[in-house]
Design a protein around this motif. Structure first.
Motif, mmCIF file in Angstrom:
data_model
loop_
_atom_site.group_PDB
_atom_site.id
_atom_site.type_symbol
_atom_site.label_atom_id
_atom_site.label_comp_id
_atom_site.label_asym_id
_atom_site.label_seq_id
_atom_site.Cartn_x
_atom_site.Cartn_y
_atom_site.Cartn_z
ATOM 1 N N THR A 98 1.687 -7.593 0.924
ATOM 2 C CA THR A 98 2.142 -6.240 1.226
ATOM 3 C C THR A 98 1.624 -5.298 0.151
ATOM 4 O O THR A 98 1.871 -5.504 -1.042
ATOM 5 C CB THR A 98 3.678 -6.165 1.298
ATOM 6 N N LEU A 99 0.900 -4.282 0.590
ATOM 7 C CA LEU A 99 0.266 -3.340 -0.329
ATOM 8 C C LEU A 99 0.960 -1.989 -0.254
ATOM 9 O O LEU A 99 1.031 -1.378 0.819
ATOM 10 C CB LEU A 99 -1.219 -3.178 0.020
ATOM 11 N N GLN A 100 1.465 -1.516 -1.383
ATOM 12 C CA GLN A 100 1.998 -0.162 -1.463
ATOM 13 C C GLN A 100 0.827 0.785 -1.695
ATOM 14 O O GLN A 100 0.044 0.611 -2.624
ATOM 15 C CB GLN A 100 2.989 -0.045 -2.624
ATOM 16 N N VAL A 101 0.686 1.781 -0.835
ATOM 17 C CA VAL A 101 -0.454 2.687 -0.918
ATOM 18 C C VAL A 101 -0.021 4.065 -0.435
ATOM 19 O O VAL A 101 0.813 4.179 0.464
ATOM 20 C CB VAL A 101 -1.639 2.142 -0.074
ATOM 21 N N TYR A 102 -0.555 5.106 -1.023
ATOM 22 C CA TYR A 102 -0.262 6.458 -0.564
ATOM 23 C C TYR A 102 -0.896 6.665 0.807
ATOM 24 O O TYR A 102 -2.005 6.175 1.065
ATOM 25 C CB TYR A 102 -0.792 7.508 -1.541
ATOM 26 N N VAL A 103 -0.216 7.407 1.656
ATOM 27 C CA VAL A 103 -0.696 7.542 3.034
ATOM 28 C C VAL A 103 -2.089 8.163 3.085
ATOM 29 O O VAL A 103 -2.930 7.760 3.899
ATOM 30 C CB VAL A 103 0.316 8.359 3.880
ATOM 31 N N ASP A 129 2.270 -0.556 3.230
ATOM 32 C CA ASP A 129 3.520 0.197 3.120
ATOM 33 C C ASP A 129 3.187 1.554 2.513
ATOM 34 O O ASP A 129 2.967 1.672 1.314
ATOM 35 C CB ASP A 129 4.531 -0.542 2.243
ATOM 36 N N ALA A 130 3.117 2.561 3.372
ATOM 37 C CA ALA A 130 2.798 3.922 2.914
ATOM 38 C C ALA A 130 4.018 4.830 3.038
ATOM 39 O O ALA A 130 3.886 6.052 3.043
ATOM 40 C CB ALA A 130 1.634 4.494 3.719
ATOM 41 N N SER A 131 5.192 4.229 3.122
ATOM 42 C CA SER A 131 6.393 5.023 3.374
ATOM 43 C C SER A 131 7.026 5.580 2.116
ATOM 44 O O SER A 131 7.849 6.495 2.185
ATOM 45 C CB SER A 131 7.440 4.168 4.108
ATOM 46 N N LEU A 132 6.659 5.039 0.948
ATOM 47 C CA LEU A 132 7.290 5.485 -0.295
ATOM 48 C C LEU A 132 6.657 6.779 -0.788
ATOM 49 O O LEU A 132 5.437 6.902 -0.855
ATOM 50 C CB LEU A 132 7.156 4.412 -1.375
ATOM 51 N N ARG A 141 9.408 -3.816 -2.948
ATOM 52 C CA ARG A 141 8.912 -3.506 -1.605
ATOM 53 C C ARG A 141 7.515 -4.062 -1.334
ATOM 54 O O ARG A 141 7.128 -4.218 -0.177
ATOM 55 C CB ARG A 141 8.885 -1.981 -1.414
ATOM 56 N N ALA A 142 6.763 -4.311 -2.395
ATOM 57 C CA ALA A 142 5.359 -4.673 -2.194
ATOM 58 C C ALA A 142 4.904 -5.719 -3.206
ATOM 59 O O ALA A 142 5.475 -5.851 -4.291
ATOM 60 C CB ALA A 142 4.477 -3.429 -2.293
ATOM 61 N N ASP A 143 3.858 -6.448 -2.843
ATOM 62 C CA ASP A 143 3.270 -7.442 -3.737
ATOM 63 C C ASP A 143 2.320 -6.798 -4.732
ATOM 64 O O ASP A 143 2.245 -7.203 -5.900
ATOM 65 C CB ASP A 143 2.518 -8.497 -2.922
ATOM 66 N N VAL A 144 1.554 -5.833 -4.264
ATOM 67 C CA VAL A 144 0.621 -5.092 -5.118
ATOM 68 C C VAL A 144 0.686 -3.619 -4.731
ATOM 69 O O VAL A 144 1.116 -3.268 -3.627
ATOM 70 C CB VAL A 144 -0.832 -5.603 -4.988
ATOM 71 N N GLY A 145 0.260 -2.772 -5.634
ATOM 72 C CA GLY A 145 0.248 -1.343 -5.349
ATOM 73 C C GLY A 145 -1.070 -0.719 -5.741
ATOM 74 O O GLY A 145 -1.655 -1.070 -6.770
ATOM 75 N N LEU A 146 -1.566 0.172 -4.907
ATOM 76 C CA LEU A 146 -2.745 0.976 -5.228
ATOM 77 C C LEU A 146 -2.221 2.351 -5.591
ATOM 78 O O LEU A 146 -1.858 3.144 -4.719
ATOM 79 C CB LEU A 146 -3.691 1.039 -4.030
#
Length: 292
Positions: A98-103, A129-132, A141-146
């Protein structure tokens, strides 16, 4: 069987976060609860133990003698629980990330490239996951984040620098034709994006128009919306160049004024330090580093 008389896990999590960050406020932000909730959980743990774990000082806290003894034990126990939980989950579920990323980054940069990762690593399912709206990485919420940050130094996280970006001010071609000098910008709306005021001010100052961003209108909650507004002739927006390279190339947007100013921070792939050796994390990091 010996019955363990343990405090509630929620109180231990609140104490560990507050002790690690030395701030009830920062702990609340990390745990995504209110500062009052963290304070109540810590107080509950202190009542359970019969001793204060923090010394409350004006504007800050310090660990008490008992708190300093308790903290590393609780932290180690929670880390072991989290690590073992992750190992069990991975043993019983297909590989996924799961990747946290800006929309905006997802729509304008990542998604057009993501198919190449799927082709090279078909065994790993990538969930976006672009909801944050928070700019910082959320490991719950995520395994990694960009993410973009000026302070790649939060504890227990590994930051890998991917790129530093030049800032550009862009607008529709019709507006660009009317902009010959920096002063001409004052005749058009300066589109503002929540959380990026520093970028806008840095760029405006670089072309000799300090204070221009303070007159911005209207306000958007993402670069994606502001870029679309600029392409539709509603004003000028300042963004990292990699988000609008395609629009500039096809003529939808124009950068009428040249500036070599860079964003103050950098773009990083971030994850928990203890997850650095995981196959999915390693393969995604190697892939995204190859994207330039």
């Amino acid at each position: 069987m010996v019955r363990r008389n343990l405090p509630p896990l929620t109180t231990l999590r609140a104490f560990e976060a507050a002790a690690r960050l030395m701030s009830f406020k920062a702990a609340a932000e990390e745990l995504r609860v209110t500062q009052s909730a963290v304070s109540h959980q810590v107080a509950s743990l202190e009542r359970n133990l019969g001793t204060p774990l923090f010394v409350r000082l004006p504007g800050r806290v310090e660990l008490s003698q008992e708190g300093a003894v308790y903290f590393p034990v609780v932290q180690d126990a929670l880390d072991k629980i989290a690590l073992t939980t992750d190992l069990i989950r991975k043993t019983n579920t297909p590989a996924s990330l799961t990747l946290q990323v800006y929309v905006t980054v997802a729509v304008r940069w990542l998604i057009p490239r993501l198919q190449t990762f799927k082709e090279s690593s078909p065994e790993i399912a990538v969930n976006l996951d672009a909801s944050l709206l928070d700019w910082e990485f959320n490991s719950d919420r995520a395994d990694v984040g960009l993410i973009y940050t000026r302070a790649p130094n939060r504890p227990n996280l590994t930051y890998t620098l991917l790129r530093r970006e030049r800032l550009v001010g862009v607008c529709a071609p019709a507006i660009a034709r009317a902009i010959k000098t920096p002063e001409d910008l004052r005749h058009f709306s300066f589109l503002s994006v929540s959380g990026t005021t520093e970028d806008a001010e840095t760029w405006a100052a670089s072309i000799g128009l300090a204070g221009l961003s303070q007159k911005s209108s209207p306000l958007f909650d993402s670069n994606l919306l502001a870029i679309e507004a600029a392409a539709n002739g509603q004003g000028v927006v300042v963004v990292p160049q990699f988000l609008v390279e395609g629009d500039i190339a096809n003529g939808n947007l124009v950068a009428p004024l040249t500036s070599d100013v860079m964003q103050p921070g950098g773009w990083y792939l971030v994850h928990l330090q203890r997850r650095a050796s995981e196959k999915a994390v390693r393969k995604f990091l190697q892939w995204i580093q190859s994207q330039g």
